[in-house]
Design a protein around this motif. Structure first.
Motif, PDB file in Angstrom:
ATOM      1  N   ASP A 176       3.188   3.516   0.136  1.00 54.40           N
ATOM      2  CA  ASP A 176       4.258   2.904   1.207  1.00 54.40           C
ATOM      3  C   ASP A 176       5.470   2.291   0.583  1.00 54.40           C
ATOM      4  N   ALA A 177       4.970   1.374  -0.317  1.00 57.36           N
ATOM      5  CA  ALA A 177       6.158   0.711  -0.988  1.00 57.36           C
ATOM      6  C   ALA A 177       7.314   1.807  -1.712  1.00 57.36           C
ATOM      7  N   GLU A 191      -2.715   2.938  -1.278  1.00 57.60           N
ATOM      8  CA  GLU A 191      -1.898   3.519  -0.175  1.00 57.60           C
ATOM      9  C   GLU A 191      -0.634   2.522  -0.151  1.00 57.60           C
ATOM     10  N   ARG A 192      -0.923   1.102  -0.403  1.00 58.06           N
ATOM     11  CA  ARG A 192       0.142   0.365  -0.376  1.00 58.06           C
ATOM     12  C   ARG A 192       1.312   0.707  -1.359  1.00 58.06           C
ATOM     13  N   HIS A 193       0.969   1.167  -2.587  1.00 57.85           N
ATOM     14  CA  HIS A 193       1.884   1.388  -3.594  1.00 57.85           C
ATOM     15  C   HIS A 193       2.850   2.557  -3.041  1.00 57.85           C
ATOM     16  N   GLN A 222      -5.570  -2.807  -9.337  1.00 55.51           N
ATOM     17  CA  GLN A 222      -5.116  -2.326  -8.089  1.00 55.51           C
ATOM     18  C   GLN A 222      -5.537  -0.973  -7.853  1.00 55.51           C
ATOM     19  N   ALA A 225      -6.749   1.507  -0.809  1.00 57.77           N
ATOM     20  CA  ALA A 225      -6.090   0.473  -0.040  1.00 57.77           C
ATOM     21  C   ALA A 225      -4.707   0.000  -0.837  1.00 57.77           C
ATOM     22  N   ASP A 226      -5.158  -0.299  -2.289  1.00 59.19           N
ATOM     23  CA  ASP A 226      -4.139  -0.376  -3.316  1.00 59.19           C
ATOM     24  C   ASP A 226      -2.889   0.724  -3.265  1.00 59.19           C
TER      25      ASP A 226
END
Length: 323
Positions: free
Chosen positions: A302-303, A298-300, A291, A295-296
């Motif tokens: 955000d989480a 960024e997702r981390h 990951q 994009a990965d």
């Protein structure tokens, strides 16, 4: 009157946010991919404050400090103290930089070998590798010398390692392998899986200690005494009496001083943000597992923000109230 006051407060907030939206922020991050996470967290929260945050630019450490000092970049989130003390001071120190608060604590560094070899030969201290027979155990290229998977030029750690190899009398029995750390450490892990002896430098937070677990797979090596380059007078001995050769570091957000003084909300956010070191380890492990795309990451980020909602709201409230 209360309605008028409320309206004025709302108008003031909107005006302030609009003003900040016109203020560009240029983050800069190192060439170490695993440091993108902590940079992105800062960028996202600055965006919440209304700043016009640009995508982070990548540069090596020296260029990063110089860029923030000159105003070509706004902030960096990877100031290791004291490891980067010389880089910080050479680029202008407190005159050019704004550095308050501590972003990450407990960042360790040092030398490790596989536990199997350590236990078999009773190796606990790097100075034991002055013995050519012990050093040869870690020879991966056939020259009879131990091969230390080491630190990239320009990172700061390479100066400590080269100094210590000389001071500890290891320069004739140990080769400091430098270049692409990611490739070198990947080869080291492959050798470990083949049950071959391994000898390497690493740091925390970083994913390596999740793959090669200290105390289980590998062990930290002590050094015979504190030995730091460039006239540094710190003590590398830990509270438990162990000495792994490197001072315990903290990590800081460093901003351009002119920007920070003109933008107290951003400065307050830099002061308040705290990131647990284990959270970085977890995110770095996800990157190691594949990951690792933008994009990965960024997702981390955000989480993480969603999972720390009340704390993040507190930081943002305090930042907006700063004068």
């Amino acid at each position: 009157m209360r309605a008028i006051t409320k309206g004025l407060t709302l108008a003031s907030l909107l005006l302030s946010t609009t003003a900040m939206a016109s203020v560009p922020v240029q983050p800069i991050q190192s060439s170490v991919p695993e440091e993108a996470f902590q940079t992105l967290l800062v960028s996202k929260l600055l965006g919440e404050l209304g700043y016009d945050v640009k995508p982070a630019k990548e540069a090596d450490y020296n260029v990063g400090y110089a860029s923030v000092a000159s105003g070509d970049a706004t902030f960096l989130a990877f100031n290791w103290d004291p490891l980067h003390k010389d880089k910080y001071e050479k680029a202008g120190g407190d005159t050019k930089f704004y550095r308050e608060g501590t972003y990450v604590t407990g960042a360790a560094q040092g030398y490790l070998i596989d536990k199997l070899t350590a236990d078999k030969y009773g190796i606990t201290n790097i100075a034991q590798l002055k013995d050519p027979k012990l050093a040869a155990l870690f020879d991966s290229d056939g020259d009879g010398k131990a091969d230390l998977a080491g630190c990239n030029p320009g990172w700061g750690c390479e100066g400590v390692i080269n100094h210590q190899l000389k001071v500890f009398g290891l320069d004739k029995t140990v080769t400091h392998q430098q270049g692409n750390y990611a490739a070198i450490i990947a080869d080291t892990i492959t050798r470990y899986k083949e049950r071959k002896p391994v000898f390497y430098y690493t740091w925390t937070p970083y994913w390596v200690s999740g793959d090669l677990i200290p105390g289980k797979d590998v062990v930290w090596l002590e050094v015979p005494f504190t030995a730091l380059p460039d006239g540094r007078d710190g003590d590398t001995k830990l509270a438990n009496g162990k000495n792994y050769g490197f001072e315990m570091n903290t990590m800081h957000i460093v901003a351009n001083r002119v920007f920070a003084e003109a933008n107290p909300s951003a400065a307050k956010l830099f002061d308040e943000m705290k990131l647990p070191i284990n959270d970085i380890n977890v995110q770095n492990s996800l990157m190691k597992q594949g990951q690792n795309k933008p994009a990965d990451i960024e997702r981390h980020a955000d989480a993480w923000i969603k999972g720390h909602d009340s704390l993040v709201k507190q930081w943002l409230t305090e930042a907006r109230a700063a004068k």
